[in-house]
Motif scaffolding. Structure first.
Motif, PDB file in Angstrom:
ATOM      1  N   LEU A  99       0.812  -1.220   0.000  1.00 17.61           N
ATOM      2  CA  LEU A  99       0.000   0.000   0.000  1.00 17.61           C
ATOM      3  C   LEU A  99       0.845   1.269   0.000  1.00 17.61           C
ATOM      4  O   LEU A  99       1.936   1.309   0.569  1.00 17.61           O
ATOM      5  CB  LEU A  99      -0.933   0.024   1.214  1.00 17.61           C
ATOM      6  N   LEU A 100       0.327   2.321  -0.646  1.00 15.69           N
ATOM      7  CA  LEU A 100       0.880   3.675  -0.584  1.00 15.69           C
ATOM      8  C   LEU A 100      -0.315   4.618  -0.478  1.00 15.69           C
ATOM      9  O   LEU A 100      -1.275   4.508  -1.247  1.00 15.69           O
ATOM     10  CB  LEU A 100       1.694   4.029  -1.834  1.00 15.69           C
ATOM     11  N   TRP A 101      -0.239   5.566   0.469  1.00 17.06           N
ATOM     12  CA  TRP A 101      -1.377   6.463   0.699  1.00 17.06           C
ATOM     13  C   TRP A 101      -1.037   7.893   0.302  1.00 17.06           C
ATOM     14  O   TRP A 101      -0.037   8.446   0.755  1.00 17.06           O
ATOM     15  CB  TRP A 101      -1.785   6.445   2.174  1.00 17.06           C
ATOM     16  N   GLY A 102      -1.881   8.471  -0.537  1.00 21.12           N
ATOM     17  CA  GLY A 102      -1.751   9.879  -0.893  1.00 21.12           C
ATOM     18  C   GLY A 102      -2.982  10.633  -0.412  1.00 21.12           C
ATOM     19  O   GLY A 102      -4.095  10.080  -0.402  1.00 21.12           O
ATOM     20  N   PHE A 103      -2.786  11.888  -0.023  1.00 20.93           N
ATOM     21  CA  PHE A 103      -3.885  12.696   0.534  1.00 20.93           C
ATOM     22  C   PHE A 103      -3.927  14.059  -0.149  1.00 20.93           C
ATOM     23  O   PHE A 103      -2.894  14.659  -0.446  1.00 20.93           O
ATOM     24  CB  PHE A 103      -3.697  12.878   2.040  1.00 20.93           C
ATOM     25  N   GLY A 104      -5.145  14.553  -0.387  1.00 27.78           N
ATOM     26  CA  GLY A 104      -5.310  15.861  -0.997  1.00 27.78           C
ATOM     27  C   GLY A 104      -6.602  16.514  -0.526  1.00 27.78           C
ATOM     28  O   GLY A 104      -7.386  15.913   0.214  1.00 27.78           O
ATOM     29  N   LYS A 105      -6.819  17.739  -0.973  1.00 29.26           N
ATOM     30  CA  LYS A 105      -8.016  18.461  -0.535  1.00 29.26           C
ATOM     31  C   LYS A 105      -9.227  18.193  -1.417  1.00 29.26           C
ATOM     32  O   LYS A 105     -10.363  18.468  -1.025  1.00 29.26           O
ATOM     33  CB  LYS A 105      -7.751  19.964  -0.505  1.00 29.26           C
ATOM     34  N   GLY A 106      -9.015  17.660  -2.620  1.00 29.67           N
ATOM     35  CA  GLY A 106     -10.110  17.454  -3.557  1.00 29.67           C
ATOM     36  C   GLY A 106     -10.084  18.482  -4.666  1.00 29.67           C
ATOM     37  O   GLY A 106      -9.515  19.567  -4.527  1.00 29.67           O
ATOM     38  N   GLY A 107     -10.717  18.136  -5.767  1.00 26.53           N
ATOM     39  CA  GLY A 107     -10.757  19.025  -6.920  1.00 26.53           C
ATOM     40  C   GLY A 107     -12.023  19.845  -6.980  1.00 26.53           C
ATOM     41  O   GLY A 107     -12.772  19.959  -6.005  1.00 26.53           O
ATOM     42  N   ARG A 108     -12.270  20.399  -8.151  1.00 29.31           N
ATOM     43  CA  ARG A 108     -13.368  21.334  -8.349  1.00 29.31           C
ATOM     44  C   ARG A 108     -14.729  20.704  -8.004  1.00 29.31           C
ATOM     45  O   ARG A 108     -15.516  21.271  -7.248  1.00 29.31           O
ATOM     46  CB  ARG A 108     -13.352  21.797  -9.813  1.00 29.31           C
ATOM     47  N   SER A 109     -15.011  19.526  -8.558  1.00 27.20           N
ATOM     48  CA  SER A 109     -16.306  18.880  -8.323  1.00 27.20           C
ATOM     49  C   SER A 109     -16.497  18.519  -6.857  1.00 27.20           C
ATOM     50  O   SER A 109     -17.584  18.699  -6.299  1.00 27.20           O
ATOM     51  CB  SER A 109     -16.424  17.621  -9.193  1.00 27.20           C
ATOM     52  N   GLU A 110     -15.438  17.986  -6.249  1.00 28.82           N
ATOM     53  CA  GLU A 110     -15.556  17.529  -4.862  1.00 28.82           C
ATOM     54  C   GLU A 110     -15.872  18.680  -3.909  1.00 28.82           C
ATOM     55  O   GLU A 110     -16.655  18.522  -2.961  1.00 28.82           O
ATOM     56  CB  GLU A 110     -14.258  16.844  -4.426  1.00 28.82           C
ATOM     57  N   ILE A 111     -15.273  19.843  -4.151  1.00 31.68           N
ATOM     58  CA  ILE A 111     -15.445  20.970  -3.233  1.00 31.68           C
ATOM     59  C   ILE A 111     -16.704  21.767  -3.528  1.00 31.68           C
ATOM     60  O   ILE A 111     -17.468  22.114  -2.619  1.00 31.68           O
ATOM     61  CB  ILE A 111     -14.202  21.880  -3.283  1.00 31.68           C
ATOM     62  N   LEU A 112     -16.967  22.047  -4.796  1.00 32.01           N
ATOM     63  CA  LEU A 112     -18.119  22.890  -5.145  1.00 32.01           C
ATOM     64  C   LEU A 112     -19.452  22.194  -4.893  1.00 32.01           C
ATOM     65  O   LEU A 112     -20.440  22.845  -4.538  1.00 32.01           O
ATOM     66  CB  LEU A 112     -18.032  23.324  -6.604  1.00 32.01           C
ATOM     67  N   TYR A 113     -19.500  20.868  -5.090  1.00 27.46           N
ATOM     68  CA  TYR A 113     -20.775  20.167  -5.021  1.00 27.46           C
ATOM     69  C   TYR A 113     -20.920  19.295  -3.779  1.00 27.46           C
ATOM     70  O   TYR A 113     -21.857  18.500  -3.687  1.00 27.46           O
ATOM     71  CB  TYR A 113     -20.963  19.313  -6.276  1.00 27.46           C
ATOM     72  N   THR A 114     -20.015  19.417  -2.818  1.00 28.65           N
ATOM     73  CA  THR A 114     -20.124  18.606  -1.617  1.00 28.65           C
ATOM     74  C   THR A 114     -21.379  18.951  -0.824  1.00 28.65           C
ATOM     75  O   THR A 114     -21.857  20.089  -0.831  1.00 28.65           O
ATOM     76  CB  THR A 114     -18.884  18.790  -0.711  1.00 28.65           C
ATOM     77  N   HIS A 115     -21.920  17.935  -0.130  1.00 32.41           N
ATOM     78  CA  HIS A 115     -23.072  18.149   0.737  1.00 32.41           C
ATOM     79  C   HIS A 115     -22.650  18.543   2.160  1.00 32.41           C
ATOM     80  O   HIS A 115     -23.510  18.776   3.018  1.00 32.41           O
ATOM     81  CB  HIS A 115     -23.930  16.884   0.788  1.00 32.41           C
ATOM     82  N   LEU A 116     -21.348  18.611   2.387  1.00 28.17           N
ATOM     83  CA  LEU A 116     -20.852  19.032   3.693  1.00 28.17           C
ATOM     84  C   LEU A 116     -20.857  20.556   3.742  1.00 28.17           C
ATOM     85  O   LEU A 116     -20.041  21.215   3.093  1.00 28.17           O
ATOM     86  CB  LEU A 116     -19.440  18.490   3.919  1.00 28.17           C
ATOM     87  N   GLU A 117     -21.750  21.119   4.513  1.00 31.21           N
ATOM     88  CA  GLU A 117     -21.956  22.562   4.486  1.00 31.21           C
ATOM     89  C   GLU A 117     -20.773  23.354   5.020  1.00 31.21           C
ATOM     90  O   GLU A 117     -20.596  24.525   4.674  1.00 31.21           O
ATOM     91  CB  GLU A 117     -23.218  22.919   5.278  1.00 31.21           C
ATOM     92  N   HIS A 118     -19.922  22.709   5.830  1.00 35.12           N
ATOM     93  CA  HIS A 118     -18.801  23.456   6.401  1.00 35.12           C
ATOM     94  C   HIS A 118     -17.599  23.523   5.451  1.00 35.12           C
ATOM     95  O   HIS A 118     -16.641  24.253   5.716  1.00 35.12           O
ATOM     96  CB  HIS A 118     -18.359  22.826   7.729  1.00 35.12           C
ATOM     97  N   ILE A 119     -17.635  22.776   4.332  1.00 38.49           N
ATOM     98  CA  ILE A 119     -16.528  22.784   3.374  1.00 38.49           C
ATOM     99  C   ILE A 119     -16.766  23.861   2.321  1.00 38.49           C
ATOM    100  O   ILE A 119     -17.805  23.894   1.670  1.00 38.49           O
ATOM    101  CB  ILE A 119     -16.374  21.422   2.675  1.00 38.49           C
ATOM    102  N   THR A 120     -15.787  24.727   2.152  1.00 40.81           N
ATOM    103  CA  THR A 120     -15.853  25.779   1.133  1.00 40.81           C
ATOM    104  C   THR A 120     -14.539  25.796   0.364  1.00 40.81           C
ATOM    105  O   THR A 120     -13.525  25.245   0.835  1.00 40.81           O
ATOM    106  CB  THR A 120     -16.067  27.162   1.770  1.00 40.81           C
ATOM    107  N   PRO A 121     -14.507  26.427  -0.817  1.00 37.14           N
ATOM    108  CA  PRO A 121     -13.231  26.540  -1.531  1.00 37.14           C
ATOM    109  C   PRO A 121     -12.150  27.225  -0.703  1.00 37.14           C
ATOM    110  O   PRO A 121     -10.963  26.960  -0.880  1.00 37.14           O
ATOM    111  CB  PRO A 121     -13.602  27.370  -2.767  1.00 37.14           C
ATOM    112  N   GLU A 122     -12.578  28.101   0.221  1.00 41.86           N
ATOM    113  CA  GLU A 122     -11.611  28.853   1.024  1.00 41.86           C
ATOM    114  C   GLU A 122     -11.000  28.007   2.147  1.00 41.86           C
ATOM    115  O   GLU A 122      -9.841  28.239   2.531  1.00 41.86           O
ATOM    116  CB  GLU A 122     -12.274  30.094   1.620  1.00 41.86           C
ATOM    117  N   ASN A 123     -11.752  27.036   2.695  1.00 49.88           N
ATOM    118  CA  ASN A 123     -11.225  26.300   3.851  1.00 49.88           C
ATOM    119  C   ASN A 123     -10.941  24.830   3.566  1.00 49.88           C
ATOM    120  O   ASN A 123     -10.570  24.087   4.474  1.00 49.88           O
ATOM    121  CB  ASN A 123     -12.188  26.414   5.035  1.00 49.88           C
ATOM    122  N   ALA A 124     -11.122  24.385   2.311  1.00 51.24           N
ATOM    123  CA  ALA A 124     -10.980  22.958   2.000  1.00 51.24           C
ATOM    124  C   ALA A 124      -9.585  22.435   2.336  1.00 51.24           C
ATOM    125  O   ALA A 124      -9.426  21.335   2.867  1.00 51.24           O
ATOM    126  CB  ALA A 124     -11.301  22.713   0.527  1.00 51.24           C
TER     127      ALA A 124
END
Length: 299
Positions: A99-124
């Protein structure tokens, strides 16, 4: 330098069942072509992608091949940390040492259309870093069963100074995205060395677009056509690829060209200090990618 293939679970021109079967067949082709790692991407709210549940895909691929299995990337800011750690630990126990694990904040679709109300492009990014710190604290802890191994390589996909420093302070590698200009990688390595307790350079996972053909001009035309096809596919579903996709593609920095051109660029990446190189298919057709892999391996 370890060579791998990025799997995005593309279902642009096919059914989900057909895409899943082609996905597993491509995993087997990658192994037959001499690659060492399969890298899986996490996408959400994207009508062209099936790779929303990386652990499920990694488990399926692990049963089909003996290749290493990498996440490129998991999105900790969008998930419960404990549940993510448990999925990671379970996979490590099923496929030890692979296994190798990589981590990121997510791209355009993941951030703009998330159902998590506390996630914004500014704080992702900050949310990603906060949950990544929580994951780091769980390595080796009995709070997670099976526990996370300290020996599994971890990477952070970022160009942000604070995130690079976080990676360096914890001895994690860095990931560099398939559309990011290589000139920025030098600065990232410098920032990392400055923040690392022993001044070391990072392990680097570099992703680059991949399409191989004996006709160099034809392969570049095919790349442009593929980007246009995906853009239209997204437009019909009310989505956008954004400004950076397509027009800004840097052919000279990608593995798009003849077998000889691809080999020369691979040697250049190795000289830059890249430790893990992943081929990200340009074509939405799995058969095209398989043919490119076979051609590269034969030459």
């Amino acid at each position: 330098m370890e060579l791998g293939l990025t799997l995005v679970g593309d279902a642009t021109d096919t059914t989900p069942a057909e895409a899943s079967a082609a996905f597993l067949e491509l995993c087997r082709t990658a192994e037959q072509s001499g690659l060492q790692t399969l890298w899986f991407t996490e996408h959400h709210h994207n009508p062209t992608r099936m790779s929303s549940t990386i652990p499920v895909l990694m488990a399926a691929a692990g049963a089909q091949t003996s290749l290493n299995l990498g996440a490129a990337t998991l999105l900790p800011g969008l998930h419960d940390t404990t549940r993510m750690a448990e999925s990671m630990g379970t996979l490590e126990s099923l496929y030890p040492g692979r296994l190798l694990w990589g981590f990121g904040k997510g791209g355009r679709s993941e951030i703009l259309y998330t159902h998590l109300e506390h996630i914004t492009p500014e704080n992702a990014r900050e949310e990603m870093m906060r949950n990544l710190r929580s994951l780091l604290a769980l390595r080796g802890s009995e709070e997670v069963m099976p526990p996370l191994s300290h020996d599994t390589p971890w990477f952070v996909a970022t160009r942000d100074t604070a995130a690079v420093q976080l990676a360096a302070e914890n001895g994690l590698g860095v990931m560099f995205g398939h559309k990011w200009p290589l000139e920025e990688l030098v600065g990232i390595v410098s920032t990392y060395r400055s923040a690392h307790p022993e001044g070391r350079a990072p392990a680097i996972m570099l992703s680059r677009y991949f399409l191989c053909d004996s006709d160099g001009e034809q392969v570049q035309r095919r790349m442009t056509e593929e980007v246009g096809k995906r853009r239209e596919h997204m437009r019909r579903r009310g989505r956008s690829l954004g400004e950076a996709s397509g027009e800004g593609i840097r052919f000279r920095e990608s593995l798009v060209g003849t077998p000889q051109e691809c080999r020369e660029r691979m040697a250049y990446f190795r000289a830059m200090g890249v430790t893990h190189l992943s081929l990200r298919p340009v074509s939405t057709c799995h058969e095209d990618t398989a043919a490119s892999l076979v051609m590269l391996a034969q030459r």
